[in-house]
Design a protein around this motif. Structure first.
Motif, PDB file in Angstrom:
ATOM      1  N   ASN A  41      23.073 -72.890  33.621  1.00 23.92           N
ATOM      2  CA  ASN A  41      23.788 -72.303  32.497  1.00 23.92           C
ATOM      3  C   ASN A  41      25.282 -72.255  32.790  1.00 23.92           C
ATOM      4  N   ALA A  42      25.623 -71.868  34.014  1.00 26.06           N
ATOM      5  CA  ALA A  42      27.029 -71.725  34.392  1.00 26.06           C
ATOM      6  C   ALA A  42      27.754 -73.060  34.452  1.00 26.06           C
ATOM      7  N   ALA A  90      38.541 -75.304  27.206  1.00 27.55           N
ATOM      8  CA  ALA A  90      39.128 -74.249  26.368  1.00 27.55           C
ATOM      9  C   ALA A  90      39.379 -73.010  27.211  1.00 27.55           C
ATOM     10  N   PRO A  91      40.415 -73.024  28.043  1.00 31.02           N
ATOM     11  CA  PRO A  91      40.710 -71.870  28.899  1.00 31.02           C
ATOM     12  C   PRO A  91      40.862 -70.593  28.077  1.00 31.02           C
ATOM     13  N   GLY A  92      40.247 -69.519  28.577  1.00 31.61           N
ATOM     14  CA  GLY A  92      40.336 -68.244  27.890  1.00 31.61           C
ATOM     15  C   GLY A  92      39.333 -68.064  26.766  1.00 31.61           C
ATOM     16  N   ASN A  93      38.432 -69.033  26.582  1.00 30.70           N
ATOM     17  CA  ASN A  93      37.446 -68.897  25.514  1.00 30.70           C
ATOM     18  C   ASN A  93      36.538 -67.695  25.776  1.00 30.70           C
ATOM     19  N   GLN A  94      35.921 -67.181  24.705  1.00 30.55           N
ATOM     20  CA  GLN A  94      35.069 -66.003  24.819  1.00 30.55           C
ATOM     21  C   GLN A  94      33.588 -66.313  24.639  1.00 30.55           C
ATOM     22  N   ALA A  95      33.202 -67.575  24.716  1.00 31.42           N
ATOM     23  CA  ALA A  95      31.783 -67.901  24.668  1.00 31.42           C
ATOM     24  C   ALA A  95      31.073 -67.237  25.843  1.00 31.42           C
ATOM     25  N   GLY A  96      29.865 -66.777  25.615  1.00 34.61           N
ATOM     26  CA  GLY A  96      29.132 -66.064  26.654  1.00 34.61           C
ATOM     27  C   GLY A  96      27.761 -66.635  26.887  1.00 34.61           C
ATOM     28  N   LYS A 114      27.436 -63.218  35.417  1.00 38.21           N
ATOM     29  CA  LYS A 114      28.195 -61.987  35.209  1.00 38.21           C
ATOM     30  C   LYS A 114      29.462 -62.187  34.382  1.00 38.21           C
ATOM     31  N   PRO A 115      30.289 -63.209  34.658  1.00 34.41           N
ATOM     32  CA  PRO A 115      31.510 -63.347  33.844  1.00 34.41           C
ATOM     33  C   PRO A 115      31.234 -63.564  32.361  1.00 34.41           C
ATOM     34  N   TYR A 116      30.024 -64.031  32.052  1.00 39.22           N
ATOM     35  CA  TYR A 116      29.683 -64.377  30.673  1.00 39.22           C
ATOM     36  C   TYR A 116      28.762 -63.348  30.022  1.00 39.22           C
ATOM     37  N   GLY A 150      28.288 -61.144  26.523  1.00 37.56           N
ATOM     38  CA  GLY A 150      26.970 -61.715  26.341  1.00 37.56           C
ATOM     39  C   GLY A 150      25.901 -60.675  26.078  1.00 37.56           C
ATOM     40  N   VAL A 151      24.645 -61.137  26.117  1.00 42.38           N
ATOM     41  CA  VAL A 151      23.492 -60.314  25.747  1.00 42.38           C
ATOM     42  C   VAL A 151      22.373 -60.539  26.749  1.00 42.38           C
ATOM     43  N   VAL A 152      21.565 -59.505  26.956  1.00 39.39           N
ATOM     44  CA  VAL A 152      20.387 -59.595  27.817  1.00 39.39           C
ATOM     45  C   VAL A 152      19.130 -59.469  26.961  1.00 39.39           C
TER      46      VAL A 152
END
Length: 295
Positions: A171-172, A182-188, A211-213, A219-221
């Motif tokens: 995934n990572a 896309a530096p700084g993107n907020q995709a998780g 963890k960063p995502y 993100g969501v669990v």
């Protein structure tokens, strides 16, 4: 304080809106993911008016808010046209905006070998000259092309630990390329607790990669339980072997404060218990967690 329990509509795919509202009211669930599919209530062909009506009906009857749209967009699927995938993702981002949701789930889904065991990382059947890195980069490129729409709408794509990229490590890799594009993107990410575990990745390793995502609203669990790694049939939370307490301690110590969303896969396993029973078992399992694993 116990974790907040959320739910996916995948657990009640054919229930009416009234039945869904009754289930969520009976179990105290106020945040949900909506599963999107041709056979579901929420479809790619649903009009904005239809989406608003379903959103408002759930809010009025059960006090439920939609926080994620669970699309079936397959960003690493080399058999699908890239422009078509981008268009589908952008459409789901729009659906999320209409529904008031913050997230859109995507699958990796690079083509898999015809036969693979659920307790092993699957092999992939890729075009000549393409490897894991290449297909992961392709998935990142699909997401990157949709990011301007995501940013405009205030909706975040989430990559689930699923199919070809079942564990945190794979995934990572998609995020690695997405961060370069896309530096700084907020995709998780969505950490489905069962999937990395069943293919042999330790929860601590999964969380280290994801963890960063996941933290800071990224993100969501999703939670689910199964009897053993080689059998994906859902069992009531707390009756199987997925290490919920260990995962929740990692999440607590690592700063994740979002909900634990039960993805009860009754759509694919119609023989399992109804969603209401599954949610009651999940709440009981969460409340029984040791103090060090509670939020």
């Amino acid at each position: 304080m116990a974790w907040e329990l959320a739910a996916s509509t995948l657990g009640a795919p054919y229930d009416s809106m009234d039945e869904l509202a009754k289930t969520f009211t009976a179990t105290g669930v106020t945040k949900i993911e909506v599963a999107v599919g041709d056979e579901m209530k929420f479809t790619m062909k649903s009009t904005d008016d239809e989406l608003r009506r379903m959103r408002d009906e759930l809010a009025e009857k059960a006090g439920v808010a939609i926080f994620a749209v669970d699309s079936r967009v397959q960003v690493c699927n080399t058999a699908r046209d890239e422009d078509e995938l981008v268009e589908s993702l952008e459409h789901c981002l729009h659906m999320a905006k209409v529904l008031g949701a913050k997230y859109v789930r995507v699958f990796p889904t690079a083509p898999l070998e015809p036969s693979w065991d659920p307790d092993r990382l699957p092999g992939m059947v890729l075009p000549e000259g393409m490897n894991l890195a290449g297909v992961s980069k392709r998935g990142a490129e699909i997401i990157a092309k949709a990011l301007p729409t995501a940013d405009k709408l205030g909706v975040q794509p989430l990559i689930e630990t699923h199919d070809s990229h079942t564990n945190g490590e794979r995934n990572a890799i998609i995020h690695y390329y997405l961060d370069k594009l896309a530096p700084g993107n907020q995709a998780g990410s969505i950490w489905d607790l069962a999937h990395p575990w069943r293919v042999g990745e330790a929860p601590a390793t999964t969380f280290e990669y994801l963890k960063p995502y996941l933290v800071n609203g990224r993100g969501v669990v999703q939670i689910k339980d199964c009897a053993f790694p080689g059998d994906q049939t859902p069992v009531l939370q707390g009756t199987g072997r997925v290490p919920l307490a260990e995962c929740c301690k990692l999440l607590k110590d690592g700063g994740y404060t979002g909900p634990l969303s039960l993805e009860w896969e009754r759509r694919w396993y119609p023989q399992v218990e109804p969603l209401e029973e599954a949610l009651k078992a999940a709440r009981k399992a969460i409340e029984a967690l040791p103090a060090e694993s509670q939020l």
